[in-house]
Design a protein around this motif. Structure first.
Motif, PDB file in Angstrom:
ATOM      1  N   GLY A 104      65.147 -28.681  19.598  1.00 44.92           N
ATOM      2  CA  GLY A 104      66.951 -28.922  19.691  1.00 44.92           C
ATOM      3  C   GLY A 104      67.256 -28.936  20.701  1.00 44.92           C
ATOM      4  N   ALA A 105      68.590 -29.101  20.901  1.00 50.65           N
ATOM      5  CA  ALA A 105      69.779 -28.297  21.745  1.00 50.65           C
ATOM      6  C   ALA A 105      70.100 -26.512  21.134  1.00 50.65           C
ATOM      7  N   HIS A 106      70.031 -25.860  22.070  1.00 52.70           N
ATOM      8  CA  HIS A 106      70.653 -24.680  21.899  1.00 52.70           C
ATOM      9  C   HIS A 106      71.892 -25.144  20.475  1.00 52.70           C
ATOM     10  N   THR A 107      72.169 -25.247  20.327  1.00 50.11           N
ATOM     11  CA  THR A 107      73.666 -26.057  20.047  1.00 50.11           C
ATOM     12  C   THR A 107      73.641 -26.082  18.733  1.00 50.11           C
ATOM     13  N   ASP A 108      72.073 -27.087  18.326  1.00 48.30           N
ATOM     14  CA  ASP A 108      71.887 -27.713  17.049  1.00 48.30           C
ATOM     15  C   ASP A 108      71.456 -25.931  15.709  1.00 48.30           C
ATOM     16  N   MET A 109      72.146 -26.156  15.130  1.00 50.82           N
ATOM     17  CA  MET A 109      71.572 -24.893  13.910  1.00 50.82           C
ATOM     18  C   MET A 109      70.980 -25.641  12.870  1.00 50.82           C
ATOM     19  N   ARG A 110      70.338 -26.718  13.120  1.00 44.45           N
ATOM     20  CA  ARG A 110      69.333 -27.300  12.190  1.00 44.45           C
ATOM     21  C   ARG A 110      68.393 -25.452  11.196  1.00 44.45           C
ATOM     22  N   THR A 111      68.030 -25.119  12.358  1.00 40.48           N
ATOM     23  CA  THR A 111      66.890 -24.348  12.549  1.00 40.48           C
ATOM     24  C   THR A 111      67.177 -23.761  11.932  1.00 40.48           C
ATOM     25  N   ILE A 112      68.271 -22.512  11.914  1.00 39.73           N
ATOM     26  CA  ILE A 112      68.652 -21.193  11.579  1.00 39.73           C
ATOM     27  C   ILE A 112      69.313 -21.830  10.221  1.00 39.73           C
ATOM     28  N   ASP A 113      70.150 -22.766   9.934  1.00 42.25           N
ATOM     29  CA  ASP A 113      70.284 -23.439   8.744  1.00 42.25           C
ATOM     30  C   ASP A 113      69.628 -23.099   6.564  1.00 42.25           C
ATOM     31  N   TYR A 114      68.266 -23.740   8.154  1.00 43.76           N
ATOM     32  CA  TYR A 114      67.623 -24.074   7.187  1.00 43.76           C
ATOM     33  C   TYR A 114      66.842 -21.652   7.002  1.00 43.76           C
ATOM     34  N   ILE A 115      66.560 -20.971   7.399  1.00 43.89           N
ATOM     35  CA  ILE A 115      66.657 -20.196   7.799  1.00 43.89           C
ATOM     36  C   ILE A 115      66.660 -19.741   6.766  1.00 43.89           C
ATOM     37  N   PHE A 116      68.204 -19.020   7.064  1.00 45.46           N
ATOM     38  CA  PHE A 116      69.004 -18.428   6.124  1.00 45.46           C
ATOM     39  C   PHE A 116      69.429 -19.190   4.712  1.00 45.46           C
ATOM     40  N   ARG A 117      69.387 -20.374   4.930  1.00 44.24           N
ATOM     41  CA  ARG A 117      70.303 -21.365   3.666  1.00 44.24           C
ATOM     42  C   ARG A 117      68.930 -21.679   2.395  1.00 44.24           C
ATOM     43  N   GLU A 118      67.798 -21.745   3.453  1.00 46.14           N
ATOM     44  CA  GLU A 118      66.871 -21.844   2.294  1.00 46.14           C
ATOM     45  C   GLU A 118      65.298 -21.314   2.423  1.00 46.14           C
ATOM     46  N   TRP A 119      65.222 -20.777   3.561  1.00 47.85           N
ATOM     47  CA  TRP A 119      63.566 -19.864   3.561  1.00 47.85           C
ATOM     48  C   TRP A 119      63.649 -18.483   2.729  1.00 47.85           C
ATOM     49  N   LYS A 142      64.727 -26.015  27.753  1.00 47.36           N
ATOM     50  CA  LYS A 142      65.744 -26.732  28.464  1.00 47.36           C
ATOM     51  C   LYS A 142      67.001 -26.228  28.041  1.00 47.36           C
ATOM     52  N   GLN A 143      68.215 -25.692  28.374  1.00 46.43           N
ATOM     53  CA  GLN A 143      69.683 -26.030  27.769  1.00 46.43           C
ATOM     54  C   GLN A 143      69.882 -26.689  27.252  1.00 46.43           C
ATOM     55  N   GLY A 144      70.417 -26.832  26.395  1.00 45.13           N
ATOM     56  CA  GLY A 144      71.218 -28.017  26.349  1.00 45.13           C
ATOM     57  C   GLY A 144      70.467 -29.741  26.118  1.00 45.13           C
ATOM     58  N   ASP A 145      69.147 -29.859  26.333  1.00 46.25           N
ATOM     59  CA  ASP A 145      67.967 -30.961  25.717  1.00 46.25           C
ATOM     60  C   ASP A 145      67.705 -30.907  24.136  1.00 46.25           C
ATOM     61  N   PRO A 146      68.275 -32.546  24.210  1.00 45.04           N
ATOM     62  CA  PRO A 146      67.759 -32.377  22.433  1.00 45.04           C
ATOM     63  C   PRO A 146      66.234 -32.448  22.030  1.00 45.04           C
ATOM     64  N   ALA A 147      64.818 -32.276  23.866  1.00 49.72           N
ATOM     65  CA  ALA A 147      63.931 -32.401  23.464  1.00 49.72           C
ATOM     66  C   ALA A 147      63.249 -30.365  23.951  1.00 49.72           C
ATOM     67  N   SER A 148      63.883 -29.877  23.287  1.00 53.72           N
ATOM     68  CA  SER A 148      64.272 -28.298  24.369  1.00 53.72           C
ATOM     69  C   SER A 148      63.624 -27.331  22.817  1.00 53.72           C
ATOM     70  N   GLU A 149      62.935 -26.738  23.345  1.00 49.05           N
ATOM     71  CA  GLU A 149      61.701 -25.780  22.394  1.00 49.05           C
ATOM     72  C   GLU A 149      61.543 -23.962  22.537  1.00 49.05           C
ATOM     73  N   GLU A 150      61.589 -23.944  21.724  1.00 45.55           N
ATOM     74  CA  GLU A 150      61.891 -21.986  21.341  1.00 45.55           C
ATOM     75  C   GLU A 150      61.453 -21.474  19.915  1.00 45.55           C
ATOM     76  N   ASP A 151      61.413 -20.693  20.326  1.00 44.19           N
ATOM     77  CA  ASP A 151      61.015 -19.529  18.574  1.00 44.19           C
ATOM     78  C   ASP A 151      61.444 -19.190  18.561  1.00 44.19           C
ATOM     79  N   ILE A 152      61.662 -18.765  17.078  1.00 41.94           N
ATOM     80  CA  ILE A 152      62.737 -18.212  16.853  1.00 41.94           C
ATOM     81  C   ILE A 152      62.002 -17.058  15.835  1.00 41.94           C
ATOM     82  N   TYR A 153      62.749 -15.679  16.059  1.00 42.36           N
ATOM     83  CA  TYR A 153      61.715 -14.891  15.152  1.00 42.36           C
ATOM     84  C   TYR A 153      63.220 -13.829  14.567  1.00 42.36           C
ATOM     85  N   ILE A 154      62.099 -14.013  13.172  1.00 46.42           N
ATOM     86  CA  ILE A 154      63.155 -13.499  11.953  1.00 46.42           C
ATOM     87  C   ILE A 154      62.285 -12.441  11.637  1.00 46.42           C
ATOM     88  N   PRO A 155      63.256 -11.102  11.637  1.00 49.54           N
ATOM     89  CA  PRO A 155      62.009  -9.727  11.089  1.00 49.54           C
ATOM     90  C   PRO A 155      61.711  -9.922   9.670  1.00 49.54           C
TER      91      PRO A 155
END
Length: 159
Positions: A104-119, A142-155
């Protein structure tokens, strides 16, 4: 959206940094400074970009949107990499990281919400560790693209 938990060796990176907060976000300026200079970095270790957040140790105790932390825009380095004279070099410490694929776009906070509120609160095995958090922005980013992919590393550390 379960993460892969991996043990990483230290990672050497180089680029620019800024002080920022969630209230006064300076990421656009940081990346605006870094991206035009990126092609002048000689022999980076790979083609990925690293977006690194270095939080004060007490940052996650009672979220305060105005609390400052450091953000870094960087590339991975090896022995042959040559940075521009005004760039800095850092080491991302090795250790356990939970890796989440964000689509998703970098402004889509779904993954961050899942990490900190659930996982993190519910996983039973791992707790947040006091090391830098980072994202690897690879070929599918791809910045701003809803099909963009990135890996988030949480220590993380074992509970």
């Amino acid at each position: 959206m379960e993460p892969q938990v991996v043990m990483l060796e230290p990672i050497r990176i180089g680029g620019y940094s800024t002080q920022t907060s969630y209230l006064v976000n300076t990421l656009a300026q940081l990346w605006g400074r870094f991206m035009p200079q990126r092609k002048q970095i000689q022999l980076p270790a790979d083609d990925n970009l690293y977006s690194v957040a270095v939080y004060p140790e007490d940052f996650f105790e009672g979220m305060q949107p105005g609390k400052l932390f450091e953000r870094r825009a960087a590339v991975c380095m090896n022995e042959a990499t040559v940075l521009l004279p005004d760039m800095e070099e850092w080491i991302i410490p090795g250790g356990l990281y939970a890796v989440f694929r964000h689509v998703g776009a970098h402004t889509d906070m779904r993954t961050i919400d899942y990490i900190f509120r659930e996982w993190l609160p519910q996983n039973g095995f791992y707790a947040l560790d006091a090391r830098p958090h980072f994202e690897i922005l690879g070929a599918k980013y791809k910045q701003g693209d809803p099909a963009s992919e990135e890996d988030i590393y949480i220590p993380v550390r074992k509970k």
